[in-house]
Design a protein around this motif. Structure first.
Motif, PDB file in Angstrom:
ATOM      1  N   HIS A  27       0.756  -1.281  -0.092  1.00  0.00           N
ATOM      2  CA  HIS A  27       0.045   0.111   0.111  1.00  0.00           C
ATOM      3  C   HIS A  27       0.789   1.056  -0.024  1.00  0.00           C
ATOM      4  CE1 HIS A  27      -3.392  -2.578   0.685  1.00  0.00           C
ATOM      5  NE2 HIS A  27      -4.021  -1.582   0.184  1.00  0.00           N
ATOM      6  N   ASP A  28       2.207   1.062  -0.051  1.00  0.00           N
ATOM      7  CA  ASP A  28       3.073   2.449  -0.218  1.00  0.00           C
ATOM      8  C   ASP A  28       2.970   2.975  -1.585  1.00  0.00           C
ATOM      9  OD1 ASP A  28       5.100   4.051  -0.241  1.00  0.00           O
ATOM     10  OD2 ASP A  28       6.771   2.679   0.038  1.00  0.00           O
ATOM     11  N   ALA A  29       1.928   3.405  -2.143  1.00  0.00           N
ATOM     12  CA  ALA A  29       1.552   3.760  -3.577  1.00  0.00           C
ATOM     13  C   ALA A  29       2.812   4.692  -4.112  1.00  0.00           C
ATOM     14  CB  ALA A  29       0.343   4.583  -3.463  1.00  0.00           C
ATOM     15  N   ASP A  30       3.418   5.627  -3.325  1.00  0.00           N
ATOM     16  CA  ASP A  30       4.289   6.306  -4.173  1.00  0.00           C
ATOM     17  C   ASP A  30       5.840   5.772  -4.099  1.00  0.00           C
ATOM     18  OD1 ASP A  30       4.857   7.017  -1.429  1.00  0.00           O
ATOM     19  OD2 ASP A  30       4.417   9.109  -1.671  1.00  0.00           O
ATOM     20  N   GLY A  31       6.008   4.582  -3.276  1.00  0.00           N
ATOM     21  CA  GLY A  31       7.250   3.861  -3.302  1.00  0.00           C
ATOM     22  C   GLY A  31       8.323   4.732  -2.569  1.00  0.00           C
ATOM     23  N   ASP A  32       7.995   5.575  -1.749  1.00  0.00           N
ATOM     24  CA  ASP A  32       8.949   6.222  -0.766  1.00  0.00           C
ATOM     25  C   ASP A  32       9.419   5.299   0.351  1.00  0.00           C
ATOM     26  OD1 ASP A  32       6.866   6.564   0.826  1.00  0.00           O
ATOM     27  OD2 ASP A  32       6.729   8.600   0.824  1.00  0.00           O
ATOM     28  N   GLY A  33       9.026   4.286   0.740  1.00  0.00           N
ATOM     29  CA  GLY A  33       9.323   3.422   1.869  1.00  0.00           C
ATOM     30  C   GLY A  33       8.477   3.939   3.133  1.00  0.00           C
ATOM     31  N   LYS A  34       7.662   4.941   2.986  1.00  0.00           N
ATOM     32  CA  LYS A  34       6.885   5.241   4.023  1.00  0.00           C
ATOM     33  C   LYS A  34       5.463   5.235   3.859  1.00  0.00           C
ATOM     34  CE  LYS A  34       8.729   9.591   4.036  1.00  0.00           C
ATOM     35  NZ  LYS A  34       8.875  11.002   4.541  1.00  0.00           N
ATOM     36  N   LEU A  35       4.497   4.990   4.735  1.00  0.00           N
ATOM     37  CA  LEU A  35       3.006   4.977   4.605  1.00  0.00           C
ATOM     38  C   LEU A  35       2.557   6.285   5.369  1.00  0.00           C
ATOM     39  CD1 LEU A  35       2.292   1.268   5.912  1.00  0.00           C
ATOM     40  CD2 LEU A  35       1.740   2.277   3.691  1.00  0.00           C
ATOM     41  N   SER A  36       1.822   6.975   4.273  1.00  0.00           N
ATOM     42  CA  SER A  36       1.249   8.233   4.737  1.00  0.00           C
ATOM     43  C   SER A  36      -0.094   7.701   5.161  1.00  0.00           C
ATOM     44  CB  SER A  36       0.878   9.028   3.282  1.00  0.00           C
ATOM     45  OG  SER A  36      -0.080   8.376   2.547  1.00  0.00           O
ATOM     46  N   ARG A  37      -0.872   8.764   5.750  1.00  0.00           N
ATOM     47  CA  ARG A  37      -2.008   8.712   6.514  1.00  0.00           C
ATOM     48  C   ARG A  37      -3.144   7.879   5.562  1.00  0.00           C
ATOM     49  NH1 ARG A  37      -1.893  12.437   9.590  1.00  0.00           N
ATOM     50  NH2 ARG A  37      -2.412  11.920  11.299  1.00  0.00           N
ATOM     51  N   GLU A  38      -3.056   8.667   4.352  1.00  0.00           N
ATOM     52  CA  GLU A  38      -3.864   7.895   3.295  1.00  0.00           C
ATOM     53  C   GLU A  38      -3.637   6.534   2.859  1.00  0.00           C
ATOM     54  OE1 GLU A  38      -7.373   8.031   1.417  1.00  0.00           O
ATOM     55  OE2 GLU A  38      -6.693   9.822   2.734  1.00  0.00           O
ATOM     56  N   GLU A  39      -2.396   6.331   2.750  1.00  0.00           N
ATOM     57  CA  GLU A  39      -1.977   4.782   2.274  1.00  0.00           C
ATOM     58  C   GLU A  39      -2.461   3.975   3.461  1.00  0.00           C
ATOM     59  OE1 GLU A  39       1.895   6.035  -0.597  1.00  0.00           O
ATOM     60  OE2 GLU A  39       2.233   6.041   1.786  1.00  0.00           O
ATOM     61  N   LEU A  40      -2.129   4.534   4.626  1.00  0.00           N
ATOM     62  CA  LEU A  40      -2.210   3.517   5.877  1.00  0.00           C
ATOM     63  C   LEU A  40      -4.036   3.284   5.856  1.00  0.00           C
ATOM     64  CD1 LEU A  40      -1.026   2.199   8.323  1.00  0.00           C
ATOM     65  CD2 LEU A  40      -1.445   4.148   9.378  1.00  0.00           C
ATOM     66  N   LYS A  41      -4.670   4.332   5.585  1.00  0.00           N
ATOM     67  CA  LYS A  41      -6.167   4.218   5.571  1.00  0.00           C
ATOM     68  C   LYS A  41      -6.730   3.090   4.646  1.00  0.00           C
ATOM     69  CE  LYS A  41     -10.392   7.038   5.322  1.00  0.00           C
ATOM     70  NZ  LYS A  41     -10.932   8.385   5.145  1.00  0.00           N
ATOM     71  N   LYS A  42      -6.237   3.220   3.501  1.00  0.00           N
ATOM     72  CA  LYS A  42      -6.297   2.212   2.464  1.00  0.00           C
ATOM     73  C   LYS A  42      -5.944   0.900   2.777  1.00  0.00           C
ATOM     74  CE  LYS A  42      -6.383   5.434  -1.407  1.00  0.00           C
ATOM     75  NZ  LYS A  42      -5.669   6.059  -2.504  1.00  0.00           N
ATOM     76  N   ALA A  43      -4.842   0.543   3.550  1.00  0.00           N
ATOM     77  CA  ALA A  43      -4.452  -0.638   3.851  1.00  0.00           C
ATOM     78  C   ALA A  43      -5.299  -1.304   5.116  1.00  0.00           C
ATOM     79  CB  ALA A  43      -3.051  -0.678   4.538  1.00  0.00           C
ATOM     80  N   PHE A  44      -5.886  -0.412   5.955  1.00  0.00           N
ATOM     81  CA  PHE A  44      -6.725  -0.966   6.999  1.00  0.00           C
ATOM     82  C   PHE A  44      -8.122  -1.117   6.160  1.00  0.00           C
ATOM     83  CE2 PHE A  44      -3.946   0.820  10.263  1.00  0.00           C
ATOM     84  CZ  PHE A  44      -4.119  -0.157  10.984  1.00  0.00           C
ATOM     85  N   LYS A  45      -8.630  -0.416   5.224  1.00  0.00           N
ATOM     86  CA  LYS A  45      -9.823  -0.929   4.697  1.00  0.00           C
ATOM     87  C   LYS A  45      -9.568  -2.020   3.946  1.00  0.00           C
ATOM     88  CE  LYS A  45     -13.031   0.885   1.067  1.00  0.00           C
ATOM     89  NZ  LYS A  45     -13.495   2.260   0.592  1.00  0.00           N
ATOM     90  N   TYR A  46      -8.497  -2.500   3.146  1.00  0.00           N
ATOM     91  CA  TYR A  46      -8.122  -3.742   2.539  1.00  0.00           C
ATOM     92  C   TYR A  46      -8.186  -4.811   3.667  1.00  0.00           C
ATOM     93  CZ  TYR A  46      -5.468  -7.393   0.372  1.00  0.00           C
ATOM     94  OH  TYR A  46      -5.202  -8.644  -0.093  1.00  0.00           O
ATOM     95  N   LEU A  47      -7.864  -4.473   4.769  1.00  0.00           N
ATOM     96  CA  LEU A  47      -7.917  -5.711   5.903  1.00  0.00           C
ATOM     97  C   LEU A  47      -9.126  -5.900   6.302  1.00  0.00           C
ATOM     98  CD1 LEU A  47      -4.638  -4.690   7.926  1.00  0.00           C
ATOM     99  CD2 LEU A  47      -5.046  -6.725   6.414  1.00  0.00           C
ATOM    100  N   GLY A  48     -10.237  -5.072   6.255  1.00  0.00           N
ATOM    101  CA  GLY A  48     -11.549  -4.986   6.491  1.00  0.00           C
ATOM    102  C   GLY A  48     -11.940  -4.282   7.703  1.00  0.00           C
ATOM    103  N   SER A  49     -11.278  -3.247   7.865  1.00  0.00           N
ATOM    104  CA  SER A  49     -11.555  -2.329   9.040  1.00  0.00           C
ATOM    105  C   SER A  49     -13.020  -1.753   8.911  1.00  0.00           C
ATOM    106  CB  SER A  49     -10.607  -1.300   9.332  1.00  0.00           C
ATOM    107  OG  SER A  49     -10.837  -0.645  10.475  1.00  0.00           O
ATOM    108  N   ARG A  50     -13.770  -1.646   9.761  1.00  0.00           N
ATOM    109  CA  ARG A  50     -15.028  -0.908   9.816  1.00  0.00           C
ATOM    110  C   ARG A  50     -14.835   0.534   9.642  1.00  0.00           C
ATOM    111  NH1 ARG A  50     -18.658  -4.616  13.474  1.00  0.00           N
ATOM    112  NH2 ARG A  50     -18.479  -6.631  12.357  1.00  0.00           N
ATOM    113  N   TRP A  51     -13.969   1.075  10.482  1.00  0.00           N
ATOM    114  CA  TRP A  51     -13.753   2.501  10.918  1.00  0.00           C
ATOM    115  C   TRP A  51     -12.116   2.605  10.500  1.00  0.00           C
ATOM    116  CZ3 TRP A  51     -15.544  -0.844  14.735  1.00  0.00           C
ATOM    117  CH2 TRP A  51     -17.153  -0.784  14.802  1.00  0.00           C
ATOM    118  N   CYS A  52     -11.917   2.840   9.193  1.00  0.00           N
ATOM    119  CA  CYS A  52     -10.521   2.976   8.519  1.00  0.00           C
ATOM    120  C   CYS A  52      -9.949   4.378   9.201  1.00  0.00           C
ATOM    121  CB  CYS A  52     -10.546   3.088   7.168  1.00  0.00           C
ATOM    122  SG  CYS A  52     -11.411   1.655   6.488  1.00  0.00           S
TER     123      CYS A  52
END
Length: 91
Positions: A27-52
């Motif tokens: 989910h590191d979309a830009d490949g910078d080696g860090k997860l931004s708030r938005e990338e992290l939110k998408k990862a939790f959504k992928y994992l099935g979190s109800r409240w991303c």
């Protein structure tokens, strides 16, 4: 004489540490080696979190050691441990 019907219950399997590492790294979309708030939110959504959004804020609060708003490679293991404690499952 009726037909015999076998009913299977759906099962859930917990993610492993390696699987979670791969999910977050993918989910590191830009490949910078860090997860931004938005990338992290998408990862939790992928994992099935109800409240991303909530889960993202809590994860950042618990794992972002340098308080820069990103999860870097050094903080990733702590993020994975945090996520394992929440027992996300593969359905």
């Amino acid at each position: 004489m009726g037909r015999k019907v076998t009913v299977y219950k759906p099962t859930s399997v917990l993610y492993t540490k390696d699987q979670l590492m791969n999910v977050f790294r993918s989910h590191d979309a830009d490949g910078d080696g860090k997860l931004s708030r938005e990338e992290l939110k998408k990862a939790f959504k992928y994992l099935g979190s109800r409240w991303c959004s909530y889960r993202t804020e809590q994860a950042l609060r618990c794992t972002d050691a340098n308080d820069d708003g990103y999860i870097d490679e050094k903080e990733l293991e702590k993020l994975v441990d945090y996520t394992l404690e929440r027992q996300y499952t593969i359905v």
